[in-house]
Scaffold this motif. Structure first.
Motif, PDB file in Angstrom:
ATOM      1  N   ASN A  72       0.817  -1.225   0.000  1.00 56.29           N
ATOM      2  CA  ASN A  72       0.000   0.000   0.000  1.00 56.29           C
ATOM      3  C   ASN A  72       0.844   1.265   0.000  1.00 56.29           C
ATOM      4  O   ASN A  72       0.344   2.333  -0.344  1.00 56.29           O
ATOM      5  CB  ASN A  72      -0.935   0.018   1.204  1.00 56.29           C
ATOM      6  N   ASN A  73       2.100   1.173   0.408  1.00 54.73           N
ATOM      7  CA  ASN A  73       2.943   2.358   0.509  1.00 54.73           C
ATOM      8  C   ASN A  73       4.003   2.474  -0.584  1.00 54.73           C
ATOM      9  O   ASN A  73       4.842   3.367  -0.520  1.00 54.73           O
ATOM     10  CB  ASN A  73       3.597   2.402   1.891  1.00 54.73           C
ATOM     11  N   LEU A  74       3.957   1.589  -1.576  1.00 53.64           N
ATOM     12  CA  LEU A  74       4.903   1.727  -2.687  1.00 53.64           C
ATOM     13  C   LEU A  74       4.639   3.052  -3.399  1.00 53.64           C
ATOM     14  O   LEU A  74       3.510   3.320  -3.802  1.00 53.64           O
ATOM     15  CB  LEU A  74       4.769   0.571  -3.677  1.00 53.64           C
ATOM     16  N   PRO A  75       5.656   3.897  -3.549  1.00 54.92           N
ATOM     17  CA  PRO A  75       5.435   5.193  -4.182  1.00 54.92           C
ATOM     18  C   PRO A  75       5.277   5.113  -5.699  1.00 54.92           C
ATOM     19  O   PRO A  75       4.832   6.075  -6.321  1.00 54.92           O
ATOM     20  CB  PRO A  75       6.688   5.989  -3.807  1.00 54.92           C
ATOM     21  N   VAL A  76       5.654   3.995  -6.301  1.00 52.21           N
ATOM     22  CA  VAL A  76       5.541   3.786  -7.751  1.00 52.21           C
ATOM     23  C   VAL A  76       5.162   2.339  -8.005  1.00 52.21           C
ATOM     24  O   VAL A  76       5.277   1.488  -7.125  1.00 52.21           O
ATOM     25  CB  VAL A  76       6.877   4.085  -8.485  1.00 52.21           C
ATOM     26  N   ASP A  77       4.710   2.067  -9.218  1.00 50.30           N
ATOM     27  CA  ASP A  77       4.462   0.687  -9.623  1.00 50.30           C
ATOM     28  C   ASP A  77       5.783  -0.066  -9.646  1.00 50.30           C
ATOM     29  O   ASP A  77       6.841   0.521  -9.866  1.00 50.30           O
ATOM     30  CB  ASP A  77       3.873   0.625 -11.037  1.00 50.30           C
ATOM     31  N   PHE A  78       5.718  -1.356  -9.447  1.00 54.88           N
ATOM     32  CA  PHE A  78       6.862  -2.240  -9.586  1.00 54.88           C
ATOM     33  C   PHE A  78       6.501  -3.312 -10.595  1.00 54.88           C
ATOM     34  O   PHE A  78       5.333  -3.607 -10.806  1.00 54.88           O
ATOM     35  CB  PHE A  78       7.186  -2.917  -8.242  1.00 54.88           C
ATOM     36  N   ARG A  79       7.515  -3.891 -11.225  1.00 57.09           N
ATOM     37  CA  ARG A  79       7.281  -5.008 -12.133  1.00 57.09           C
ATOM     38  C   ARG A  79       8.259  -6.115 -11.798  1.00 57.09           C
ATOM     39  O   ARG A  79       9.366  -5.879 -11.328  1.00 57.09           O
ATOM     40  CB  ARG A  79       7.437  -4.605 -13.587  1.00 57.09           C
ATOM     41  N   LEU A  80       7.822  -7.324 -12.041  1.00 55.50           N
ATOM     42  CA  LEU A  80       8.662  -8.494 -11.841  1.00 55.50           C
ATOM     43  C   LEU A  80       9.151  -8.950 -13.198  1.00 55.50           C
ATOM     44  O   LEU A  80       8.364  -9.137 -14.117  1.00 55.50           O
ATOM     45  CB  LEU A  80       7.865  -9.613 -11.166  1.00 55.50           C
ATOM     46  N   THR A  81      10.458  -9.105 -13.326  1.00 55.48           N
ATOM     47  CA  THR A  81      11.024  -9.574 -14.584  1.00 55.48           C
ATOM     48  C   THR A  81      11.333 -11.059 -14.469  1.00 55.48           C
ATOM     49  O   THR A  81      11.234 -11.637 -13.402  1.00 55.48           O
ATOM     50  CB  THR A  81      12.316  -8.815 -14.925  1.00 55.48           C
ATOM     51  N   GLY A  82      11.734 -11.650 -15.537  1.00 58.38           N
ATOM     52  CA  GLY A  82      12.012 -13.083 -15.561  1.00 58.38           C
ATOM     53  C   GLY A  82      13.356 -13.476 -14.999  1.00 58.38           C
ATOM     54  O   GLY A  82      13.754 -14.624 -15.112  1.00 58.38           O
ATOM     55  N   ASP A  83      14.079 -12.538 -14.374  1.00 58.76           N
ATOM     56  CA  ASP A  83      15.417 -12.837 -13.863  1.00 58.76           C
ATOM     57  C   ASP A  83      15.418 -13.691 -12.606  1.00 58.76           C
ATOM     58  O   ASP A  83      16.460 -14.156 -12.185  1.00 58.76           O
ATOM     59  CB  ASP A  83      16.179 -11.537 -13.578  1.00 58.76           C
ATOM     60  N   GLY A  84      14.274 -13.857 -11.974  1.00 56.11           N
ATOM     61  CA  GLY A  84      14.180 -14.682 -10.775  1.00 56.11           C
ATOM     62  C   GLY A  84      14.224 -13.880  -9.497  1.00 56.11           C
ATOM     63  O   GLY A  84      15.021 -12.972  -9.342  1.00 56.11           O
ATOM     64  N   LEU A  85      13.338 -14.217  -8.603  1.00 57.36           N
ATOM     65  CA  LEU A  85      13.263 -13.552  -7.310  1.00 57.36           C
ATOM     66  C   LEU A  85      14.309 -14.093  -6.355  1.00 57.36           C
ATOM     67  O   LEU A  85      14.735 -15.234  -6.464  1.00 57.36           O
ATOM     68  CB  LEU A  85      11.889 -13.807  -6.684  1.00 57.36           C
ATOM     69  N   VAL A  86      14.665 -13.279  -5.391  1.00 60.87           N
ATOM     70  CA  VAL A  86      15.524 -13.716  -4.305  1.00 60.87           C
ATOM     71  C   VAL A  86      14.649 -13.719  -3.053  1.00 60.87           C
ATOM     72  O   VAL A  86      14.332 -12.665  -2.512  1.00 60.87           O
ATOM     73  CB  VAL A  86      16.733 -12.772  -4.118  1.00 60.87           C
ATOM     74  N   ILE A  87      14.228 -14.899  -2.636  1.00 62.91           N
ATOM     75  CA  ILE A  87      13.423 -15.031  -1.427  1.00 62.91           C
ATOM     76  C   ILE A  87      14.364 -14.952  -0.237  1.00 62.91           C
ATOM     77  O   ILE A  87      15.374 -15.661  -0.185  1.00 62.91           O
ATOM     78  CB  ILE A  87      12.635 -16.364  -1.415  1.00 62.91           C
ATOM     79  N   CYS A  88      14.040 -14.125   0.742  1.00 65.98           N
ATOM     80  CA  CYS A  88      14.956 -13.887   1.857  1.00 65.98           C
ATOM     81  C   CYS A  88      14.996 -15.035   2.863  1.00 65.98           C
ATOM     82  O   CYS A  88      15.848 -15.028   3.748  1.00 65.98           O
ATOM     83  CB  CYS A  88      14.606 -12.580   2.552  1.00 65.98           C
ATOM     84  N   ALA A  89      14.113 -16.002   2.740  1.00 68.31           N
ATOM     85  CA  ALA A  89      14.126 -17.174   3.616  1.00 68.31           C
ATOM     86  C   ALA A  89      14.005 -18.433   2.750  1.00 68.31           C
ATOM     87  O   ALA A  89      13.017 -19.157   2.819  1.00 68.31           O
ATOM     88  CB  ALA A  89      12.992 -17.093   4.626  1.00 68.31           C
ATOM     89  N   PRO A  90      15.011 -18.701   1.904  1.00 69.42           N
ATOM     90  CA  PRO A  90      14.889 -19.795   0.938  1.00 69.42           C
ATOM     91  C   PRO A  90      14.719 -21.176   1.573  1.00 69.42           C
ATOM     92  O   PRO A  90      14.151 -22.068   0.951  1.00 69.42           O
ATOM     93  CB  PRO A  90      16.199 -19.714   0.143  1.00 69.42           C
ATOM     94  N   GLU A  91      15.177 -21.335   2.795  1.00 70.04           N
ATOM     95  CA  GLU A  91      15.063 -22.629   3.468  1.00 70.04           C
ATOM     96  C   GLU A  91      13.622 -22.961   3.865  1.00 70.04           C
ATOM     97  O   GLU A  91      13.311 -24.094   4.182  1.00 70.04           O
ATOM     98  CB  GLU A  91      15.969 -22.657   4.715  1.00 70.04           C
ATOM     99  N   LYS A  92      12.730 -22.000   3.804  1.00 74.65           N
ATOM    100  CA  LYS A  92      11.346 -22.197   4.228  1.00 74.65           C
ATOM    101  C   LYS A  92      10.386 -22.453   3.075  1.00 74.65           C
ATOM    102  O   LYS A  92       9.191 -22.591   3.301  1.00 74.65           O
ATOM    103  CB  LYS A  92      10.879 -20.988   5.030  1.00 74.65           C
ATOM    104  N   VAL A  93      10.887 -22.496   1.848  1.00 76.29           N
ATOM    105  CA  VAL A  93      10.008 -22.646   0.697  1.00 76.29           C
ATOM    106  C   VAL A  93      10.511 -23.737  -0.238  1.00 76.29           C
ATOM    107  O   VAL A  93      11.696 -24.063  -0.249  1.00 76.29           O
ATOM    108  CB  VAL A  93       9.863 -21.323  -0.084  1.00 76.29           C
ATOM    109  N   ASP A  94       9.582 -24.280  -1.026  1.00 72.88           N
ATOM    110  CA  ASP A  94       9.984 -25.239  -2.048  1.00 72.88           C
ATOM    111  C   ASP A  94      10.249 -24.483  -3.355  1.00 72.88           C
ATOM    112  O   ASP A  94      10.097 -23.264  -3.424  1.00 72.88           O
ATOM    113  CB  ASP A  94       8.940 -26.341  -2.224  1.00 72.88           C
ATOM    114  N   LYS A  95      10.629 -25.219  -4.375  1.00 72.25           N
ATOM    115  CA  LYS A  95      11.024 -24.594  -5.646  1.00 72.25           C
ATOM    116  C   LYS A  95       9.889 -23.782  -6.273  1.00 72.25           C
ATOM    117  O   LYS A  95      10.105 -22.678  -6.768  1.00 72.25           O
ATOM    118  CB  LYS A  95      11.507 -25.680  -6.611  1.00 72.25           C
ATOM    119  N   LYS A  96       8.669 -24.322  -6.238  1.00 75.03           N
ATOM    120  CA  LYS A  96       7.530 -23.619  -6.825  1.00 75.03           C
ATOM    121  C   LYS A  96       7.237 -22.332  -6.057  1.00 75.03           C
ATOM    122  O   LYS A  96       7.024 -21.275  -6.640  1.00 75.03           O
ATOM    123  CB  LYS A  96       6.300 -24.526  -6.818  1.00 75.03           C
ATOM    124  N   GLN A  97       7.245 -22.408  -4.742  1.00 73.84           N
ATOM    125  CA  GLN A  97       6.982 -21.227  -3.923  1.00 73.84           C
ATOM    126  C   GLN A  97       8.062 -20.165  -4.108  1.00 73.84           C
ATOM    127  O   GLN A  97       7.777 -18.975  -4.094  1.00 73.84           O
ATOM    128  CB  GLN A  97       6.883 -21.625  -2.448  1.00 73.84           C
TER     129      GLN A  97
END
Length: 189
Positions: free
Chosen positions: A142-167
């Motif tokens: 709700n507080n993002l000052p601008v739109d953001f977009r997700l590109t195909g470069d891949g996300l960096v999840i900050c807790a990778p040990e808590k998620v599976d590959k799909k998540q």
């Protein structure tokens, strides 16, 4: 002395950014999947959080492909963390905080293509969302000052040990874990 002055000036600059109204309607995300570009707006997302109803084809696909149930997403996005806004701001302006935000916004940034502005915009959203002493994924969005977009470069999840590959490939997962990782890192800072 200089560090305190620099921190104060940086915090003042963030407040100015946070006070500025967005120049166009907020969208939750733009993301590219193959040849398609999907957009889900914040009204669809807010409706989902309030009612559990998904009334948008692209948002439905995002939930379906996230590896989470709709109820798990709603719970994770609405979860509130108690924070001290001054400590959050101090961390986000530190070298460690800037590195964290740089990694987190590597492939999720404003659509103008200027990846370097993502750190400033995301930091502004997080600090503004923390102002009342509470932080959540919904507050950040709700507080993002601008739109953001997700590109195909891949996300960096900050807790990778808590998620599976799909998540790990889901922006919804990224948002679910972002506040928890900030709280974790602020406590360790």
């Amino acid at each position: 002395m200089f560090n305190r002055l620099a921190t104060g000036l940086a915090a003042a600059a963030s407040l100015v950014l946070m006070a500025a109204p967005p120049s166009f309607p907020q969208r939750l995300v733009r993301w590219n999947t193959g040849g398609a570009a999907w957009i889900s707006n914040s009204h669809v997302f807010k409706h989902f959080l309030e009612t559990g109803e998904i009334a948008d084809r692209s948002f439905f696909a995002s939930v379906r492909n996230s590896g989470w149930t709709a109820d798990e997403i709603r719970f994770g996005m609405k979860k509130v963390y108690i924070v001290d806004v001054a400590r959050v701001a101090r961390y986000l302006y530190s070298r460690e905080g800037i590195d964290f935000l740089s990694k987190q916004t590597y492939s999720y940034y404003p659509p103008n293509g200027a990846n370097d502005s993502a750190v400033f915009a995301m930091r502004s959203a997080i600090i503004k969302a923390s102002t009342g002493g509470k932080l959540s994924s919904v507050g950040i969005i709700n507080n993002l000052p601008v739109d953001f977009r997700l590109t195909g470069d891949g996300l960096v999840i900050c807790a990778p040990e808590k998620v599976d590959k799909k998540q790990a490939a889901s922006l919804l997962t990224w948002y679910i874990f972002l506040p928890a990782c900030i709280v974790r890192d602020v406590a360790a800072y």
